[in-house]
Design a protein around this motif. Structure first.
Motif, PDB file in Angstrom:
ATOM      1  N   ILE A  51       0.854  -1.186   0.000  1.00  0.00           N
ATOM      2  CA  ILE A  51       0.000   0.000   0.000  1.00  0.00           C
ATOM      3  C   ILE A  51       0.887   1.232   0.000  1.00  0.00           C
ATOM      4  N   GLY A  52       0.282   2.367  -0.239  1.00  0.00           N
ATOM      5  CA  GLY A  52       1.030   3.607  -0.280  1.00  0.00           C
ATOM      6  C   GLY A  52       1.081   4.182  -1.681  1.00  0.00           C
ATOM      7  N   LEU A  53       1.551   5.415  -1.778  1.00  0.00           N
ATOM      8  CA  LEU A  53       1.665   6.141  -3.036  1.00  0.00           C
ATOM      9  C   LEU A  53       3.139   6.307  -3.402  1.00  0.00           C
ATOM     10  N   ASN A  66      -7.062   1.347  10.771  1.00  0.00           N
ATOM     11  CA  ASN A  66      -5.886   1.731  11.540  1.00  0.00           C
ATOM     12  C   ASN A  66      -4.697   0.804  11.363  1.00  0.00           C
ATOM     13  N   ARG A  67      -4.927  -0.491  11.221  1.00  0.00           N
ATOM     14  CA  ARG A  67      -3.778  -1.390  11.133  1.00  0.00           C
ATOM     15  C   ARG A  67      -2.920  -1.062   9.906  1.00  0.00           C
ATOM     16  N   GLN A  68      -3.559  -0.813   8.784  1.00  0.00           N
ATOM     17  CA  GLN A  68      -2.805  -0.417   7.599  1.00  0.00           C
ATOM     18  C   GLN A  68      -2.218   0.985   7.773  1.00  0.00           C
ATOM     19  N   ALA A  69      -2.989   1.878   8.377  1.00  0.00           N
ATOM     20  CA  ALA A  69      -2.487   3.231   8.616  1.00  0.00           C
ATOM     21  C   ALA A  69      -1.239   3.205   9.492  1.00  0.00           C
ATOM     22  N   TYR A  70      -1.289   2.443  10.577  1.00  0.00           N
ATOM     23  CA  TYR A  70      -0.129   2.361  11.473  1.00  0.00           C
ATOM     24  C   TYR A  70       1.104   1.872  10.730  1.00  0.00           C
ATOM     25  N   TRP A  71       0.925   0.891   9.842  1.00  0.00           N
ATOM     26  CA  TRP A  71       2.075   0.314   9.137  1.00  0.00           C
ATOM     27  C   TRP A  71       2.786   1.371   8.299  1.00  0.00           C
ATOM     28  N   GLN A  78       1.288  -3.103  22.368  1.00  0.00           N
ATOM     29  CA  GLN A  78       0.118  -2.229  22.229  1.00  0.00           C
ATOM     30  C   GLN A  78      -0.806  -2.693  21.105  1.00  0.00           C
ATOM     31  N   GLY A  79      -0.330  -3.598  20.266  1.00  0.00           N
ATOM     32  CA  GLY A  79      -1.122  -4.033  19.125  1.00  0.00           C
ATOM     33  C   GLY A  79      -1.022  -3.098  17.937  1.00  0.00           C
ATOM     34  N   VAL A  80       0.091  -2.381  17.829  1.00  0.00           N
ATOM     35  CA  VAL A  80       0.300  -1.425  16.753  1.00  0.00           C
ATOM     36  C   VAL A  80       1.251  -2.020  15.721  1.00  0.00           C
ATOM     37  N   ASP A  96       1.046  -8.565  11.636  1.00  0.00           N
ATOM     38  CA  ASP A  96       0.793  -8.361  10.217  1.00  0.00           C
ATOM     39  C   ASP A  96      -0.368  -7.385  10.025  1.00  0.00           C
ATOM     40  N   PRO A  97      -0.132  -6.221   9.414  1.00  0.00           N
ATOM     41  CA  PRO A  97      -1.228  -5.252   9.241  1.00  0.00           C
ATOM     42  C   PRO A  97      -2.240  -5.687   8.198  1.00  0.00           C
ATOM     43  N   PHE A  98      -1.908  -6.707   7.420  1.00  0.00           N
ATOM     44  CA  PHE A  98      -2.792  -7.145   6.347  1.00  0.00           C
ATOM     45  C   PHE A  98      -3.446  -8.478   6.654  1.00  0.00           C
TER      46      PHE A  98
END
Length: 533
Positions: A408-410, A453-458, A497-499, A515-517
């Motif tokens: 993910i990301g630009l 949030n999980r993807q955002a945190y990554w 923290q689960g981040v 794993d954020p995904f």
């Protein structure tokens, strides 16, 4: 034990007390009154969850206690604090609640990472009283920030984040003394803030359509979950601000004008010259929409929207966008942005805008947020008294891919790779700016490719931690290799923290991230369910 090995951001002055060690006992209390009570309650909850100790809040101290003491003045202002750890006590001093909050975050990092628990309340277990030995090295710390503003931006327009998710973002960022959350509430893809029907509505605009239409699902094409519908009621927005204020985080709302307005043009036909609504945008395209400088209803609309938003915003700032108005035309842009800035200032707020709006005559004290492009107009406005918020894309944009293989990301910013090191090894005072002209630093996260949030945190972490130290610690004190070592110790804390975080190469992490995904965004689960408008 080196007390700076796990302190991020690096404090201004740290003096180890050799031979002194404090052990937290089950009989310890937290001593606090007045302005220290909120931070004392936060410390109590943190330590209760981690240690299982009761830690009651009291007003008179004895040996073994943690005391929060209000002092009249402290070098460094309201966010400054002192922290002293000896064999028989811990003492936190500050002149304001913000300083106590910062002191608690530093004390938190002195405790072993095992004190941390999941940030979300979904059945998180509390520790038993014999869960560990809680030992802290003796130290004296005197600390204050370099810059007043140390922020993140969350794009909730492209992909919606629930109220609870925004609160979780605040919890994560606050531990690194980041103190501003800029919410990008509107764009071509969506409108995420309720505007209530006004008593005086001469053009009969249906403001309810902004969220009824503009809160609809945005573009789904990430392959990592569908887009999410939703918006914040005005009460939601007030709730987020109350939660943030208790954690020393200022909320900065943005209504992007005069471009990035397709959601408004789709919701309110009268804003279009032909009186017909535009279709909603289901792609990531930008730069094609604009308000019309020749329509009186344009200014009526902006006055109502900015007025209502200002009335429910407790902080001093109101962001009016101003970027990428590619089809507006220069003269129309100048006409509208000058008037929009004046309208914003008339609400009593300090207007903020992306650096394109530096081409326009601005109200006194208006903030220029630099992100991309020419720097000369920014320096000129700074010389005329406009504070500058530094968000140069190549060193602060948290949506950029780490490398071409990032899922993910630009990837529109030239340069890279875009790792924690690039986000650490730069200085906000640049290009002819003086130190006093820089308000601070902000790391934006645009969410075209992000779901939850999980993807955002990554994407945010650990790069946001780099920005936290850039904004807090002095330039001479910062050291890339030293930060690399301290960053590695953070792994276990974030993991507990689960981040999720990006396991950047070249860092010896104390724990691996989750794993954020692993979870599919947009499923029917409680945490990631679609939020209907």
């Amino acid at each position: 034990m080196n007390t700076t090995d796990n302190l991020i951001p690096l404090p201004r002055h740290v003096t180890p007390l050799d031979g002194q060690v404090f052990t937290l006992q089950p009989t310890a209390r937290i001593i606090a009154e007045g302005a220290a009570r909120t931070a004392a309650g936060q410390l109590q909850l943190l330590l209760q969850r981690g240690t299982g100790f009761e830690l009651p809040i009291a007003t008179h101290s004895s040996s073994g206690d943690i005391s929060l003491e209000l002092v009249e003045t402290l070098d460094g202002g309201p966010e400054a604090y002192g922290l002293t750890v000896t064999d028989d006590a811990i003492r936190l001093t500050a002149q304001a609640p913000a300083g106590f909050f910062n002191a608690v975050q530093t004390l938190r990092q002195l405790f072993p990472a095992s004190v941390e628990q999941p940030l979300t309340p979904h059945g998180a277990p509390h520790a038993t009283p014999d869960a560990g030995t809680w030992v802290i090295p003796g130290v004296v710390i005197h600390d204050a920030p370099r810059f007043q503003y140390r922020g993140l931006m969350l794009d909730v327009a492209r992909s919606f984040f629930t109220v609870e998710e925004v609160k979780e973002q605040i919890d994560v960022m606050g531990q690194f003394k980041l103190n501003a959350l800029h919410l990008h509430l509107t764009d071509d893809q969506a409108w995420r803030i309720e505007i209530q029907p006004p008593a005086d509505n001469p053009s009969g605009l249906d403001y309810g359509n902004l969220t009824a239409v503009g809160g609809a699902v945005n573009h789904p094409g990430t392959g990592l979950g569908p887009g999410r519908t939703g918006f914040y009621t005005q009460e939601d927005f007030k709730d987020i601000q109350r939660y943030a204020a208790a954690r020393n985080v200022l909320v900065v709302p943005e209504i992007d004008l005069p471009g990035h307005v397709n959601a408004a043009l789709a919701a309110i036909p009268q804003l279009n010259p032909d009186g017909r609504p535009q279709p909603m945008n289901t792609t990531g395209d930008v730069g094609y929409s604009t308000l019309d400088a020749g329509l009186p209803v344009t200014y009526e609309f902006v006055r109502e929207v900015l007025g209502q938003l200002a009335s429910i915003t407790t902080g001093p700032y109101l962001h009016i966008g101003g970027d990428e108005a590619l089809v507006t035309g220069h003269d129309n842009y100048v006409t509208m942005v000058r008037e929009f800035a004046r309208i914003g200032a008339e609400t009593g707020k300090t207007v903020v805008g992306w650096n394109e709006y530096a081409e326009v005559d601005l109200p006194d004290g208006a903030v220029v947020q630099y992100w991309h492009g020419g720097f000369d107009p920014v320096v000129e406005k700074a010389g005329a008294g406009s504070p500058v918020l530094m968000s140069p894309a190549a060193t602060t944009y948290l949506d950029q891919k780490y490398d071409p293989g990032s899922p993910i990301g630009l990837s529109w910013v030239e340069g890279g790779p875009f790792t924690w090191a690039e986000y650490y090894d730069w200085d906000p005072v640049q290009g002819g700016l003086a130190e006093h002209q820089v308000l601070g630093v902000e790391g934006p996260l645009w969410t075209e490719t992000v779901r939850g949030n999980r993807q955002a945190y990554w994407l945010q972490y650990p790069r946001a931690v780099s920005l936290a130290e850039v904004a807090w610690s002095s330039r001479p004190a910062r050291d890339l290799d030293g930060f690399r070592r301290r960053l590695g110790t953070l792994g276990e804390r974030l993991s507990r923290q689960g981040v999720p975080f990006q396991e950047a190469p070249g860092v010896q992490w104390s724990a691996r991230p989750s794993d954020p995904f692993a979870d599919t965004m947009g499923t029917n689960s409680d945490e990631y369910g679609t939020i209907e408008a």
